[in-house]
Design a protein around this motif. Structure first.
Motif, mmCIF file in Angstrom:
data_model
loop_
_atom_site.group_PDB
_atom_site.id
_atom_site.type_symbol
_atom_site.label_atom_id
_atom_site.label_comp_id
_atom_site.label_asym_id
_atom_site.label_seq_id
_atom_site.Cartn_x
_atom_site.Cartn_y
_atom_site.Cartn_z
ATOM 1 N N LYS A 8 5.069 -2.642 -2.932
ATOM 2 C CA LYS A 8 6.330 -3.392 -2.957
ATOM 3 C C LYS A 8 7.525 -2.470 -2.729
ATOM 4 O O LYS A 8 8.446 -2.805 -1.958
ATOM 5 C CB LYS A 8 6.468 -4.124 -4.296
ATOM 6 N N LYS A 9 7.522 -1.300 -3.347
ATOM 7 C CA LYS A 9 8.608 -0.331 -3.158
ATOM 8 C C LYS A 9 8.671 0.127 -1.708
ATOM 9 O O LYS A 9 9.757 0.205 -1.104
ATOM 10 C CB LYS A 9 8.399 0.878 -4.071
ATOM 11 N N SER A 10 7.519 0.426 -1.139
ATOM 12 C CA SER A 10 7.471 0.882 0.248
ATOM 13 C C SER A 10 8.001 -0.179 1.198
ATOM 14 O O SER A 10 8.746 0.125 2.148
ATOM 15 C CB SER A 10 6.032 1.261 0.617
ATOM 16 N N GLU A 11 7.643 -1.438 0.949
ATOM 17 C CA GLU A 11 8.114 -2.519 1.818
ATOM 18 C C GLU A 11 9.625 -2.676 1.736
ATOM 19 O O GLU A 11 10.295 -2.848 2.763
ATOM 20 C CB GLU A 11 7.425 -3.830 1.432
ATOM 21 N N GLN A 12 10.173 -2.599 0.519
ATOM 22 C CA GLN A 12 11.623 -2.741 0.361
ATOM 23 C C GLN A 12 12.362 -1.591 1.042
ATOM 24 O O GLN A 12 13.353 -1.806 1.742
ATOM 25 C CB GLN A 12 11.985 -2.811 -1.125
ATOM 26 N N ILE A 13 11.878 -0.372 0.835
ATOM 27 C CA ILE A 13 12.529 0.790 1.445
ATOM 28 C C ILE A 13 12.440 0.709 2.966
ATOM 29 O O ILE A 13 13.409 0.981 3.680
ATOM 30 C CB ILE A 13 11.893 2.090 0.920
ATOM 31 N N THR A 14 11.278 0.305 3.478
ATOM 32 C CA THR A 14 11.093 0.192 4.930
ATOM 33 C C THR A 14 12.051 -0.827 5.526
ATOM 34 O O THR A 14 12.647 -0.598 6.595
ATOM 35 C CB THR A 14 9.645 -0.191 5.263
ATOM 36 N N ASN A 15 12.239 -1.955 4.845
ATOM 37 C CA ASN A 15 13.164 -2.977 5.339
ATOM 38 C C ASN A 15 14.595 -2.453 5.379
ATOM 39 O O ASN A 15 15.340 -2.714 6.337
ATOM 40 C CB ASN A 15 13.082 -4.225 4.467
ATOM 41 N N ILE A 16 14.982 -1.704 4.355
ATOM 42 C CA ILE A 16 16.338 -1.148 4.309
ATOM 43 C C ILE A 16 16.516 -0.112 5.415
ATOM 44 O O ILE A 16 17.530 -0.100 6.126
ATOM 45 C CB ILE A 16 16.612 -0.517 2.926
ATOM 46 N N VAL A 17 15.524 0.757 5.567
ATOM 47 C CA VAL A 17 15.595 1.795 6.601
ATOM 48 C C VAL A 17 15.661 1.169 7.987
ATOM 49 O O VAL A 17 16.429 1.617 8.854
ATOM 50 C CB VAL A 17 14.385 2.745 6.493
ATOM 51 N N THR A 18 14.886 0.109 8.202
ATOM 52 C CA THR A 18 14.909 -0.566 9.502
ATOM 53 C C THR A 18 16.285 -1.143 9.803
ATOM 54 O O THR A 18 16.775 -1.068 10.945
ATOM 55 C CB THR A 18 13.856 -1.685 9.530
ATOM 56 N N THR A 19 16.929 -1.708 8.780
ATOM 57 C CA THR A 19 18.282 -2.253 8.963
ATOM 58 C C THR A 19 19.257 -1.163 9.390
ATOM 59 O O THR A 19 20.092 -1.369 10.283
ATOM 60 C CB THR A 19 18.780 -2.903 7.666
ATOM 61 N N ILE A 20 19.149 -0.001 8.771
ATOM 62 C CA ILE A 20 20.078 1.098 9.073
ATOM 63 C C ILE A 20 19.786 1.699 10.440
ATOM 64 O O ILE A 20 20.697 1.960 11.231
ATOM 65 C CB ILE A 20 19.981 2.185 7.981
ATOM 66 N N THR A 21 18.528 1.931 10.731
ATOM 67 C CA THR A 21 18.165 2.674 11.943
ATOM 68 C C THR A 21 18.113 1.803 13.201
ATOM 69 O O THR A 21 18.000 2.334 14.303
ATOM 70 C CB THR A 21 16.794 3.354 11.763
ATOM 71 N N SER A 22 18.197 0.497 13.046
ATOM 72 C CA SER A 22 18.088 -0.381 14.221
ATOM 73 C C SER A 22 19.222 -0.160 15.213
ATOM 74 O O SER A 22 19.076 -0.470 16.404
ATOM 75 C CB SER A 22 18.064 -1.850 13.781
ATOM 76 N N ASN A 23 20.354 0.374 14.740
ATOM 77 C CA ASN A 23 21.500 0.598 15.622
ATOM 78 C C ASN A 23 21.650 2.063 16.042
ATOM 79 O O ASN A 23 22.678 2.431 16.620
ATOM 80 C CB ASN A 23 22.791 0.148 14.918
#
Length: 532
Positions: free
Chosen positions: A296-311
């Protein structure tokens, strides 16, 4: 400074110069001098065919020394004749700023007036200092009617927490006042609304909630604490049981194997086995819970990182640290963001709390990667520098490829463990909170411009150039240009601080410094135009 006796490499370069000039004589390239300084026409004849690093450059014919290039290379061979007799030479015949700054500190500018004064003095000898050449042609992107939104820089700031909302705002405003077109801020949800209220120009996005991260962190800590407690109890029971077995054997011998005694001991042993079985089942259950929590922690962190790095593909520079805070899960997010940024060859400026993070033992591997990453600028203060030096020592790495800006009364800018430049520009006497964030924003702006100018000079994207393989000489020149850009940003902030202090005195704050950046920058550019 007395002339230095030419060494064998110098004579070899001189022979190449003469032979090249003789081949060009039929096209008007003679071997005479200009203004009584011998060798300049000769060197210019080489410049018609070769650029910095020996790369072939397009040119119709051999031309006279009065011809200038639209964007001269930072280490132009025009300086070769003077360098042969007055300074150390770089391996490609150009000016190596690193060796120049260490061998002749008097010629390395420490203030903006030094740069302009040295350039005016050298103009009478028909050449300019390499720093001035770079500042005139490679430091500021040109403003034109064909520019579009984002042409002069797109920068992002990762930072901002419930307690620290001002730091990312100062960094972002500093970049905007330098002349960057677009600035985004990725921050905690708790800081998003306050920062939006500070300025309508900033694009602010909350990408994680500290409250949610706290709940997640406490859940994991609770599972791990209970698991550790039961394991310790189990280990203690096992040790006690081992001691009781010895006592039982001795007692059984004494009682000659009394049946009642044996039955009683067997019942107690069965009870202990039942307790141990329950504990083992509990341990197994907790380990499963811990595994689910990690997912669960990994999924949350991955989602946040994806939001930041998508741009990332749209950015020229990323600044991490202002107002970031020290939440453990935020550090985990930043770790993945940094790895992704290096993968994308994104220009990085690291400040404040991210430098504390990199000094921690669990992030030593990341620090080691960043030390080898040239497109990174770290801006530590005295305490942060002390922590980083301890971390550097523990890694056993002799040098770092990134740029370090040790802030202080004199800002020291170093790379590969050598001091490259010092900013001795006079600043104000007031040390307000947030000026370090202003510097981080200014450096981010100049690094974004450096990326833009690199692409303009090469005609190709930076990551593509790296994929194709830039030779070592080009990489060194690019890093020298970045060092000079960082020095210029530090000079700008010092000058703005001085001007703000003269107006506000004791009431000066970081926002007053930001308000002066535009005027100071215009004055610096105007000084360069006057010596062209």
């Amino acid at each position: 400074m007395p002339a230095r006796r030419p060494t064998l490499p110098h004579l070899a370069v001189a022979a190449t110069v003469i032979s090249s000039s003789l081949r060009c004589r039929g096209s008007g390239g003679g071997v005479g001098g200009v203004g009584g300084v011998p060798g300049f026409v000769v060197v210019s004849s080489i410049n018609n065919n070769l650029g910095a690093g020996g790369r072939r450059r397009r040119a119709p014919h051999c031309i006279s020394t009065t011809t200038t290039w639209h964007r001269p290379a930072f280490t132009d061979n025009r300086y070769l004749a003077r360098e042969m007799t007055s300074r150390n030479m770089s391996t490609d015949g150009g000016v190596d700023i690193q060796s120049s700054s260490t061998s002749s500190s008097s010629s390395t500018p420490t203030t903006w007036s030094d740069l302009l004064t040295t350039s005016c003095t050298t103009q009478q000898h028909h050449h300019q200092q390499p720093w001035t050449t770079y500042a005139q042609h490679h430091l500021f992107p040109l403003l034109s009617s064909t520019s579009h939104k984002g042409s002069h820089g797109r920068v992002a700031i990762l930072g901002g927490s419930e307690k620290y909302t001002g730091a990312p705002f100062y960094a972002a405003q500093s970049a905007l006042h330098c002349g960057v077109d677009l600035v985004s801020i990725y921050c905690a949800n708790e800081a998003c609304l306050p920062i939006k209220c500070y300025s309508p120009e900033l694009m602010v996005q909350g990408v994680y909630s500290i409250e949610s991260l706290d709940v997640l962190l406490k859940e994991g800590e609770g599972i791990m604490n209970e698991l550790e407690k039961i394991k310790q109890q189990n280990q203690q029971s096992t040790t006690n049981n081992a001691m009781n077995e010895v006592e039982i054997q001795q007692t059984m011998k004494k009682l000659e194997y009394s049946e009642d005694f044996i039955q009683n001991e067997l019942r107690q042993k069965n009870d202990r086995i039942e307790i141990l079985s329950e504990r083992l089942a509990k341990i197994q259950s907790l380990e499963e819970d811990l595994s689910h929590w990690k997912v669960k922690k990994s999924e949350q962190i991955t989602n946040i990182v994806t939001t930041i790095t998508s741009n990332f593909i749209t950015l020229h520079a990323l600044c991490i640290g202002p107002g970031l805070g020290r939440h453990p899960l935020v550090f985990s997010i930043v770790e993945q963001v940094l790895y992704k940024a290096m993968e994308c060859q994104l220009m990085l400026v690291l400040d404040a709390d991210v430098l504390y993070m990199l000094s921690l033992n669990e992030y030593r591997a990341l620090l080691g990667e960043l030390m080898k990453y040239e497109r990174c600028v770290m801006t530590p203060n005295v305490m942060e520098m002390r922590r980083l030096q301890e971390a550097f020592s523990s890694l056993g790495m002799e040098s770092n490829d990134n740029i370090l800006v040790q802030k202080g009364h004199v800002d020291t800018i170093s790379c590969k463990t050598h001091t490259i430049m010092q900013c001795k520009e006079e600043g104000g006497l007031k040390r307000s909170g947030g000026i370090g964030d202003v510097l981080a924003g200014a450096i981010s702006a100049f690094m974004a411009w450096n990326v833009i100018m690199e692409k303009d000079d090469c005609g190709i994207a930076t990551d593509a150039a790296i994929a194709d393989g830039i030779n070592a000489n080009d990489q060194r020149q690019q890093q020298q240009q970045r060092v000079f850009a960082v020095w210029t940003a530090a000079t700008l902030v010092k000058k703005a601080t001085k001007l703000a202090y003269e107006k506000k005195r004791r009431s000066m704050s970081a926002i007053n410094v930001i308000e002066e950046i535009g005027n100071v920058l215009d004055g610096m550019e105007e000084g360069l135009r006057k010596i062209e």
